[in-house]
Design a protein around this motif. Sequence first.
Motif, mmCIF file in Angstrom:
data_model
loop_
_atom_site.group_PDB
_atom_site.id
_atom_site.type_symbol
_atom_site.label_atom_id
_atom_site.label_comp_id
_atom_site.label_asym_id
_atom_site.label_seq_id
_atom_site.Cartn_x
_atom_site.Cartn_y
_atom_site.Cartn_z
ATOM 1 N N GLY A 5 39.865 -12.798 45.556
ATOM 2 C CA GLY A 5 40.560 -13.854 45.000
ATOM 3 C C GLY A 5 40.418 -13.990 43.475
ATOM 4 O O GLY A 5 41.335 -15.040 42.915
ATOM 5 N N ILE A 6 39.890 -13.257 42.640
ATOM 6 C CA ILE A 6 39.820 -13.381 41.113
ATOM 7 C C ILE A 6 40.694 -12.339 40.699
ATOM 8 O O ILE A 6 40.905 -11.389 41.009
ATOM 9 C CB ILE A 6 38.440 -13.015 40.536
ATOM 10 N N ARG A 7 41.647 -12.731 39.886
ATOM 11 C CA ARG A 7 42.657 -12.055 39.255
ATOM 12 C C ARG A 7 42.163 -11.709 37.767
ATOM 13 O O ARG A 7 42.009 -12.808 37.030
ATOM 14 C CB ARG A 7 43.902 -12.451 39.230
ATOM 15 N N VAL A 8 42.202 -10.606 37.181
ATOM 16 C CA VAL A 8 41.782 -10.002 35.977
ATOM 17 C C VAL A 8 43.128 -9.332 35.268
ATOM 18 O O VAL A 8 43.469 -8.374 36.053
ATOM 19 C CB VAL A 8 40.710 -9.035 36.155
ATOM 20 N N VAL A 9 43.288 -9.417 34.250
ATOM 21 C CA VAL A 9 44.178 -8.717 33.245
ATOM 22 C C VAL A 9 43.488 -7.936 32.444
ATOM 23 O O VAL A 9 42.740 -8.192 31.591
ATOM 24 C CB VAL A 9 45.288 -10.031 32.607
ATOM 25 N N ASP A 10 43.656 -6.723 32.598
ATOM 26 C CA ASP A 10 42.845 -5.685 31.903
ATOM 27 C C ASP A 10 43.938 -5.104 30.939
ATOM 28 O O ASP A 10 44.653 -4.311 31.157
ATOM 29 C CB ASP A 10 42.453 -4.337 32.701
ATOM 30 N N TYR A 11 43.915 -5.637 29.625
ATOM 31 C CA TYR A 11 44.677 -5.266 28.512
ATOM 32 C C TYR A 11 43.671 -4.557 27.449
ATOM 33 O O TYR A 11 43.384 -4.747 26.437
ATOM 34 C CB TYR A 11 45.161 -6.612 27.822
ATOM 35 N N SER A 12 43.059 -3.393 27.927
ATOM 36 C CA SER A 12 42.128 -2.661 27.165
ATOM 37 C C SER A 12 42.470 -1.202 27.427
ATOM 38 O O SER A 12 43.159 -0.911 27.974
ATOM 39 C CB SER A 12 40.843 -2.874 27.749
ATOM 40 N N HIS A 13 41.773 -0.430 26.691
ATOM 41 C CA HIS A 13 42.001 0.968 26.418
ATOM 42 C C HIS A 13 40.603 1.761 26.222
ATOM 43 O O HIS A 13 39.638 1.280 26.002
ATOM 44 C CB HIS A 13 42.993 1.173 25.486
ATOM 45 N N PHE A 14 40.798 3.127 26.441
ATOM 46 C CA PHE A 14 39.463 3.988 26.390
ATOM 47 C C PHE A 14 38.451 3.896 27.235
ATOM 48 O O PHE A 14 38.714 3.999 28.468
ATOM 49 C CB PHE A 14 39.163 3.938 24.882
ATOM 50 N N GLY B 124 55.710 3.883 27.272
ATOM 51 C CA GLY B 124 55.469 5.418 26.685
ATOM 52 C C GLY B 124 54.228 5.986 26.975
ATOM 53 O O GLY B 124 54.026 6.460 28.074
ATOM 54 N N SER B 125 53.296 6.213 26.390
ATOM 55 C CA SER B 125 51.905 6.903 26.404
ATOM 56 C C SER B 125 51.069 6.278 27.140
ATOM 57 O O SER B 125 50.147 6.627 27.574
ATOM 58 C CB SER B 125 51.311 7.349 24.780
ATOM 59 N N GLY B 126 51.049 4.686 27.120
ATOM 60 C CA GLY B 126 50.114 4.056 27.958
ATOM 61 C C GLY B 126 48.738 3.966 27.243
ATOM 62 O O GLY B 126 48.570 4.073 26.030
ATOM 63 N N VAL C 186 42.499 -6.432 39.734
ATOM 64 C CA VAL C 186 42.665 -6.034 38.384
ATOM 65 C C VAL C 186 43.979 -5.360 38.050
ATOM 66 O O VAL C 186 44.281 -4.450 38.677
ATOM 67 C CB VAL C 186 41.589 -4.924 37.907
ATOM 68 N N ILE C 187 44.805 -6.001 37.099
ATOM 69 C CA ILE C 187 46.015 -5.706 36.633
ATOM 70 C C ILE C 187 45.840 -4.876 35.399
ATOM 71 O O ILE C 187 45.369 -5.494 34.470
ATOM 72 C CB ILE C 187 46.931 -6.606 36.503
ATOM 73 N N LYS C 188 46.255 -3.641 35.379
ATOM 74 C CA LYS C 188 45.938 -2.843 34.102
ATOM 75 C C LYS C 188 47.070 -2.911 33.339
ATOM 76 O O LYS C 188 48.481 -2.512 33.708
ATOM 77 C CB LYS C 188 45.830 -1.291 34.466
ATOM 78 N N VAL C 189 47.307 -3.546 32.153
ATOM 79 C CA VAL C 189 48.490 -3.517 31.489
ATOM 80 C C VAL C 189 48.457 -2.675 30.197
ATOM 81 O O VAL C 189 47.509 -2.231 29.528
ATOM 82 C CB VAL C 189 48.569 -4.799 30.549
ATOM 83 N N GLU C 190 49.487 -1.621 30.222
ATOM 84 C CA GLU C 190 49.453 -0.633 29.308
ATOM 85 C C GLU C 190 50.969 -0.710 28.294
ATOM 86 O O GLU C 190 52.063 -1.376 28.955
ATOM 87 C CB GLU C 190 49.528 0.709 29.849
#
Length: 412
Positions: free
Chosen positions: A11-20, A44-46, A37-41
């Motif tokens: 029930g917890i929503r996470v926006v993952d705006y990170s890299h590496f 193009g290269s992501g 967890v929603i991975k935001v990229e």
Amino acid sequence: MSQKQPLPLAGIRVVDYSHFLAGPYVGRCLAALGAEVIKVERPGSGDAGRQHAWFVGEDDAYSGYFLQLNMGKRGLSVDMRDPRGKALMRKLVDSADVFVENYRPGALDKLGLGYAELSARNPRLVYCSISAYGHTGPDAHRAGFGLIAEAKSGIMQMVGTPGEPPPLLRISLGDMYTGIHAVAAINAVLLGRTQTGRGQHIDMALYDTLVSMHEYAVQCYTLSGGKELPVQTGHDMPTSTLYGVFRAADGDLVIAAQVDDAWKRFAALVEAHGGPAGFGADTRLHQLTGRNAHRAEILSVVKAWVAGRRVAEVLALLDGIDVPSAKVQRIDEVLADPQIQARGMVVEQEHPVLGTLRLPNLPFRFSGCDTTVTQVAPDLGQHNAAIARELGFSDEEIAAMQADGVLFSKEH
């Protein structure tokens, strides 16, 4: 394991705006614990991690590094330079419980994704920043990686052979240790939010985290009035005799006989199996202070005793007297280890293109639920349309954003 209870973060929503590494590892852990967890990229290269070995698939299209760190997530790729992309991101963060980023302090303020702006819109947001030096202090503006923190923290200076440059640690200690501390901090703020109704900004620094790891060096220095400085010691611990790495006839092993009772059993064993007469009965060595004082003498005996035997023979002898020991294993031996297999520390996933993947599992074990992630890491922008639709965008708006590259994916 049957799923007796919901996963802890369901029930917890996470926006993952990170890299590496550090940020994506946080997202991976939260996904395993049940969060969406929603991975935001970037288009193009992501994520830059997609360009990190080991590569698999046709034309090396997939990065094992990315697959490992982003399993269990949904994928969104959006162009924040377009007002429609910025509006979508704002709606997404408004719906989120947690936001994770690992950019240099101030970088996301320019995109309208800094803590001040996002928390003003969503006061319940738990906003976790990970950087080399943190968001305060004279070095806050400086770029850095785990290697930099490992060097500055004093950890690197303590390892290796005296007289030689310290070795690379070969695992990303700074990133992974900071990452799991971030997971703990996020869960703490989520728990606190149940009482206050408000989130917080979590400011994690790689440098801070590695300095906090010093269970020995800092207190030795401060409590000795600055007299005790750690030095490179090679293959053993001068203050914990006998505790170190030894070379047998066919490989290396470690022995931990630093506790008095274990030492007495070990020394008696060495004497009984070809060691010097009286070695086990030498009362000078029955306490740690005495062993440390006669470390060189002890090492000469133990090194010679181990060198004349095979690893398996030494381990069998030490197991027989309950002295902790282990072979220094290669990765192929680790993966074949029955203990690792029994603990489920290698997870198998079915990838639609690559087939069966075998990747490291996380060490979470709960009595009521299974945290093993079977969902593979997303393709770039794989879930664009579904996420945009959940946020209230119409099919026509989504199609227009896809056509204009605001929502970027392989298909569009």
